[in-house]
Design a protein around this motif. Structure first.
Motif, PDB file in Angstrom:
ATOM      1  N   THR A   1       1.012  -1.104   0.182  1.00  0.00           N
ATOM      2  CA  THR A   1       0.196  -0.296  -0.186  1.00  0.00           C
ATOM      3  C   THR A   1       1.013   1.268   0.067  1.00  0.00           C
ATOM      4  O   THR A   1       0.618   1.954  -1.166  1.00  0.00           O
ATOM      5  N   ALA A   2       2.275   1.254   0.848  1.00  0.00           N
ATOM      6  CA  ALA A   2       2.843   2.624   1.145  1.00  0.00           C
ATOM      7  C   ALA A   2       3.953   2.577  -0.224  1.00  0.00           C
ATOM      8  O   ALA A   2       3.516   3.371  -1.020  1.00  0.00           O
ATOM      9  N   MET A   3       3.946   1.924  -1.352  1.00  0.00           N
ATOM     10  CA  MET A   3       4.266   1.941  -2.289  1.00  0.00           C
ATOM     11  C   MET A   3       3.135   1.823  -3.614  1.00  0.00           C
ATOM     12  O   MET A   3       3.995   3.289  -4.490  1.00  0.00           O
TER      13      MET A   3
ATOM     14  N   GLN B   1      -6.648   0.883 -11.246  1.00  0.00           N
ATOM     15  CA  GLN B   1      -8.504   1.416 -10.836  1.00  0.00           C
ATOM     16  C   GLN B   1      -8.543   2.518 -10.242  1.00  0.00           C
ATOM     17  O   GLN B   1      -7.042   3.178  -9.185  1.00  0.00           O
ATOM     18  N   TRP B   2      -9.061   3.457 -10.576  1.00  0.00           N
ATOM     19  CA  TRP B   2      -9.429   5.398  -9.692  1.00  0.00           C
ATOM     20  C   TRP B   2     -10.096   5.236  -9.401  1.00  0.00           C
ATOM     21  O   TRP B   2     -11.592   4.436 -10.307  1.00  0.00           O
ATOM     22  N   ASP B   3     -10.864   5.942  -8.954  1.00  0.00           N
ATOM     23  CA  ASP B   3     -12.078   6.779  -7.978  1.00  0.00           C
ATOM     24  C   ASP B   3     -12.263   8.273  -8.332  1.00  0.00           C
ATOM     25  O   ASP B   3     -10.953   8.521  -8.271  1.00  0.00           O
ATOM     26  N   ILE B   4     -12.676   8.416  -8.407  1.00  0.00           N
ATOM     27  CA  ILE B   4     -13.827   9.844  -8.855  1.00  0.00           C
ATOM     28  C   ILE B   4     -14.858  10.087  -7.750  1.00  0.00           C
ATOM     29  O   ILE B   4     -15.778   9.642  -8.047  1.00  0.00           O
ATOM     30  N   ARG B   5     -14.730  11.166  -7.349  1.00  0.00           N
ATOM     31  CA  ARG B   5     -15.345  12.126  -6.489  1.00  0.00           C
ATOM     32  C   ARG B   5     -16.117  13.316  -7.184  1.00  0.00           C
ATOM     33  O   ARG B   5     -15.030  14.218  -6.894  1.00  0.00           O
ATOM     34  N   LEU B   6     -17.464  14.298  -7.246  1.00  0.00           N
ATOM     35  CA  LEU B   6     -17.759  15.080  -7.227  1.00  0.00           C
ATOM     36  C   LEU B   6     -18.276  15.312  -6.399  1.00  0.00           C
ATOM     37  O   LEU B   6     -20.105  14.767  -6.566  1.00  0.00           O
TER      38      LEU B   6
ATOM     39  N   PRO C   1      -6.279   6.483  -6.743  1.00  0.00           N
ATOM     40  CA  PRO C   1      -6.249   4.998  -7.190  1.00  0.00           C
ATOM     41  C   PRO C   1      -7.272   4.243  -5.719  1.00  0.00           C
ATOM     42  O   PRO C   1      -7.755   4.979  -4.897  1.00  0.00           O
ATOM     43  N   SER C   2      -8.184   3.621  -6.089  1.00  0.00           N
ATOM     44  CA  SER C   2      -9.258   2.677  -5.633  1.00  0.00           C
ATOM     45  C   SER C   2      -8.420   1.455  -4.971  1.00  0.00           C
ATOM     46  O   SER C   2      -8.768   1.453  -3.667  1.00  0.00           O
ATOM     47  N   SER C   3      -6.389   1.833  -4.558  1.00  0.00           N
ATOM     48  CA  SER C   3      -6.371   0.902  -3.593  1.00  0.00           C
ATOM     49  C   SER C   3      -6.045   1.453  -2.255  1.00  0.00           C
ATOM     50  O   SER C   3      -5.611   1.429  -1.373  1.00  0.00           O
ATOM     51  N   GLN C   4      -6.002   2.977  -2.593  1.00  0.00           N
ATOM     52  CA  GLN C   4      -6.059   3.130  -0.984  1.00  0.00           C
ATOM     53  C   GLN C   4      -7.554   4.725  -0.804  1.00  0.00           C
ATOM     54  O   GLN C   4      -8.475   4.923  -1.702  1.00  0.00           O
ATOM     55  N   THR C   5      -7.499   5.290   0.494  1.00  0.00           N
ATOM     56  CA  THR C   5      -8.168   6.166   0.883  1.00  0.00           C
ATOM     57  C   THR C   5      -7.971   7.706   0.704  1.00  0.00           C
ATOM     58  O   THR C   5      -8.960   8.182   1.534  1.00  0.00           O
TER      59      THR C   5
END
Length: 124
Positions: free
Chosen positions: A15-17, A81-86, A49-53
């Motif tokens: 996760t850190a990498m 994978q990516w997340d987008i918040r609007l 990135p979807s793998s992160q918060t």
């Protein structure tokens, strides 16, 4: 118990990498165009990135009005994978948002927000 601790440590390192790869100054910036044809105005946009918060604000202006477009620049690759918040409600950022998760941006250059009942998107 030792196996669990080892696996947990390995997961933390991975996760850190991944987080470091998104902000590494040596990596080339990636760009992506987002077009707002949703019929709604937005008051902020974040990507992760979807793998992160951890989210990153990607709007240079405070608003993203209907009919406009923005070119998003971020460190690292569009691969994965990516997340987008609007944010729809500038006064309620905890509840007033639209979110798209696990978007594959690999080989894509544009995301268009559309109105199909609710806000939806098309990738090009």
């Amino acid at each position: 118990m030792k196996q669990f601790k080892f696996l947990f440590a390995v997961m933390l390192m991975i996760t850190a990498m991944g987080f470091a790869s998104c902000s590494d100054d040596d990596e080339e910036d990636a760009t992506f165009k987002i077009v707002n044809n949703s019929g709604r105005d937005f008051y902020g946009m974040m990507m992760s990135p979807s793998s992160q918060t951890t989210w990153r604000d990607v709007l240079t202006d405070d608003t993203f009005p209907n009919g406009s477009s923005v070119t998003v620049t971020f460190n690292g690759s569009k691969d994965g994978q990516w997340d987008i918040r609007l944010f729809e409600d500038e006064n309620d950022i905890d509840n007033g948002y639209v979110e798209f998760t696990n978007l594959s941006l690999t080989g894509r250059t544009k995301l268009t927000l559309t109105k199909k009942g609710d806000v939806w998107y098309e990738l090009e």
